[in-house]
Scaffold this motif. Structure first.
Motif, PDB file in Angstrom:
ATOM      1  N   ARG A   1       3.527 -84.592  81.058  1.00  0.00           N
ATOM      2  CA  ARG A   1       2.708 -83.677  80.261  1.00  0.00           C
ATOM      3  C   ARG A   1       1.691 -82.948  81.149  1.00  0.00           C
ATOM      4  N   GLN A   2       1.222 -83.639  82.167  1.00  0.00           N
ATOM      5  CA  GLN A   2       0.230 -83.047  83.054  1.00  0.00           C
ATOM      6  C   GLN A   2       0.803 -81.895  83.867  1.00  0.00           C
ATOM      7  N   THR A   3       2.086 -82.000  84.247  1.00  0.00           N
ATOM      8  CA  THR A   3       2.683 -80.959  85.093  1.00  0.00           C
ATOM      9  C   THR A   3       3.384 -79.866  84.295  1.00  0.00           C
ATOM     10  N   LEU A   4       3.516 -80.031  82.963  1.00  0.00           N
ATOM     11  CA  LEU A   4       4.179 -78.995  82.156  1.00  0.00           C
ATOM     12  C   LEU A   4       3.588 -77.602  82.378  1.00  0.00           C
ATOM     13  N   PRO A   5       2.259 -77.444  82.394  1.00  0.00           N
ATOM     14  CA  PRO A   5       1.707 -76.085  82.559  1.00  0.00           C
ATOM     15  C   PRO A   5       2.068 -75.427  83.877  1.00  0.00           C
ATOM     16  N   ASN A   6       2.518 -76.217  84.850  1.00  0.00           N
ATOM     17  CA  ASN A   6       2.824 -75.657  86.166  1.00  0.00           C
ATOM     18  C   ASN A   6       4.277 -75.228  86.318  1.00  0.00           C
ATOM     19  N   LEU A   7       5.096 -75.448  85.271  1.00  0.00           N
ATOM     20  CA  LEU A   7       6.503 -75.083  85.369  1.00  0.00           C
ATOM     21  C   LEU A   7       6.659 -73.567  85.370  1.00  0.00           C
ATOM     22  N   PRO A   8       7.722 -73.055  85.960  1.00  0.00           N
ATOM     23  CA  PRO A   8       7.968 -71.608  85.914  1.00  0.00           C
ATOM     24  C   PRO A   8       7.975 -71.104  84.477  1.00  0.00           C
ATOM     25  N   PRO A   9       7.448 -69.926  84.219  1.00  0.00           N
ATOM     26  CA  PRO A   9       7.315 -69.437  82.839  1.00  0.00           C
ATOM     27  C   PRO A   9       8.635 -69.214  82.117  1.00  0.00           C
ATOM     28  N   ASP A  10       9.750 -69.071  82.853  1.00  0.00           N
ATOM     29  CA  ASP A  10      11.035 -68.841  82.192  1.00  0.00           C
ATOM     30  C   ASP A  10      11.757 -70.139  81.846  1.00  0.00           C
ATOM     31  N   VAL A  11      11.157 -71.286  82.122  1.00  0.00           N
ATOM     32  CA  VAL A  11      11.755 -72.578  81.758  1.00  0.00           C
ATOM     33  C   VAL A  11      11.270 -72.974  80.370  1.00  0.00           C
ATOM     34  N   GLN A  12      12.195 -73.132  79.440  1.00  0.00           N
ATOM     35  CA  GLN A  12      11.827 -73.500  78.071  1.00  0.00           C
ATOM     36  C   GLN A  12      11.260 -74.915  78.055  1.00  0.00           C
TER      37      GLN A  12
END
Length: 496
Positions: A7-18
């Motif tokens: 959950r902590q790293t979710l905001p850092n994922l590429p924006p095109d990854v659902q």
């Protein structure tokens, strides 16, 4: 060092990854799922994730592993998150799933599993424990009362080991607490799976408590389902792809195809997510869809798996690249399976068969023949033998079905066409290997010996020459000429 998916790293994922578009922490557990393997995480958990993203609350999934802690150990540091890699002609589309809130390991703490199942907030207990997980006789659909796990659960019912045992004890506790029963949602490839699981669970309850059995029979819903999505085993390449594409490590992603189907009998007394809005089909009768899938997809899959493995093909797509194998499976579908089907109203049978061929040929999905070949003793009755019985009753030929059965016989000898060992994974594996070793590579001895395994073939087929003769002839050809030459002969109509 790369960070883990969490959950902590979710905001850092590429924006095109659902990724989950909802507050994961705010969701309550509404479904306990027994058998949290790759298929569930690529199929039912995705439908639940869709509905949670649409605003439905409190349907989060608590997974239960009935054997190994591996899935728990992989997902716990990731807050239950994992990636689904959808592999199709347009490349690979990653999606992060948030519907799984946690995983319990039943052998470590069966009491924790039972407490979760008894929670009044849980309204569905679903299962993908594979055919062998129901401790039943695949040929008859009845409980194997001498199964080691069932013997244990009869002796120590308060700490059950089997999936049926967990269901019975949890339903007993809910009844004692005055809590309405959950719906039992089987998502495994069993014929009439709702009724089959109901029969197994009620019989186990009868052996423990007649009143409890009557309660389960009268008050617990066991809706039938049909599930369909090809999910190969996760590979190191899948993990490497995620690290590169998402910038995080995922210890246990799943890889799958774009196609997904879920047909569900709409019988949920205590409610359900609106699965139909996520693409599921809610119907009054599942069996026609189930027969289409079990016989066309699963029957073809098993036939391709055994013959393809023997011919040296690693994957289904590799096998389908051989024109003879492609002709064989088309003939199996059109000439031997289709005449046995009752096609649901409005279903496009020709389109469905064409889609199966395309899915089998999907080179982006490396579905290994060895993986599909597992647990054949549990799969043959549903995938091939029911079709054979109906074809014989109608006076039809079964040349391709017989070849699929013979290929399984050749496979369970445990020695391939080059003399190398085969890692046969089957609950009856030791018994089958002993039979094969005693008979030797002689079709006239091996075929009758394996046909004598009544849990697979029942009492009728071993005594039906129209079945035993073509199976023995196909097995003799596999020993003498090998898989590729035999497939070419049968596919071209010249016989085994």
């Amino acid at each position: 060092m790369t960070a883990h998916l969490s959950r902590q790293t979710l905001p850092n994922l590429p924006p095109d990854v659902q990724q989950p578009g909802y507050d994961i922490a705010a969701q309550k557990i509404g479904i306990v799922h027994l058998g949290i393997g790759a298929f569930h995480r690529a199929h039912q958990a995705v439908y639940v994730d869709d509905r949670m993203a649409a605003g439905e609350r409190d349907w989060a999934i608590l997974g239960v592993s009935l054997r190994s802690p591996d899935t728990r150990d992989a997902l716990e540091p990731q807050d239950g998150l994992y990636t689904v890699l959808v592999r199709g002609g347009e490349g690979v589309q990653p999606r992060v799933i948030g519907s799984v809130q946690g995983v319990l390991v039943a052998p470590e703490d069966p009491e924790a599993v039972l407490r979760a199942m008894v929670d009044p907030a849980v309204r569905i207990v679903s299962l993908t424990v594979t055919e062998k997980g129901y401790c039943h006789d695949p040929a008859t659909g009845t409980l194997r009362e001498n199964h080691p796990d069932i013997v244990h659960d009869l002796e120590v019912p308060l700490t059950p080991r089997s999936a049926p045992g967990l269901l019975v004890e949890a339903l007993r506790r809910r009844r004692a607490n005055g809590t309405v029963p959950f719906t039992v949602l089987c998502c495994d490839n069993l014929p009439s799976n709702g009724r089959t699981v109901r029969r197994v669970v009620v019989r186990l309850a009868e052996l423990l408590d007649a009143d409890l059995a009557a309660h389960i029979a009268a008050d617990v819903a066991f809706p039938a389902t049909m599930v369909d999505r090809i999910v190969p085993a996760t590979t190191a390449a899948d993990r490497d792809f995620i690290t590169e594409r998402l910038g995080v490590d995922d210890a246990w992603p799943v890889s799958t195809e774009p196609f997904s189907q879920w047909v569900i009998e709409d019988s949920f007394p205590t409610g359900r997510p609106r699965f139909e809005l996520a693409g599921a089909e809610l119907v009054t009768e599942v069996e026609p869809y189930e027969a289409m899938k079990l016989r066309l997809l699963n029957g073809s899959h098993s036939t391709l798996a055994y013959l393809g493995y023997l011919a040296g093909h690693e994957t289904i797509a590799d096998t389908m690249a051989d024109p003879a194998f492609a002709r064989l499976v088309r003939g199996l579908m059109d000439e031997e399976v289709t005449p046995t089907l009752q096609v649901p109203p409005g279903a496009d049978l020709a389109g469905y068969k064409a889609s199966l061929i395309a899915r089998f040929e999907n080179t982006a999905l490396r579905h290994r023949t060895w993986q599909i070949a597992m647990d054949g003793s549990q799969k043959l009755p549903q995938r091939l033998l029911g079709t054979a019985r109906e074809r014989l009753a109608a006076g039809g030929s079964i040349a391709r079905i017989a070849l699929g059965v013979a290929a399984w016989m050749r496979y369970v000898t445990g020695v391939d066409e080059n003399g190398a060992g085969i890692d046969v994974r089957d609950p009856l594996g030791e018994r089958l290997r002993a039979i094969a070793d005693a008979a030797g590579p002689d079709a006239a001895r091996l075929a009758p010996a394996l046909l004598g395994v009544r849990e697979i073939f029942g009492e009728d087929l071993p005594n039906e020459p129209r079945f035993t003769r073509p199976v023995e002839e196909a097995l003799a050809s596999l020993f003498a000429r090998g898989s590729a030459a035999t497939v070419e002969a049968v596919a071209s109509g010249t016989g085994a």
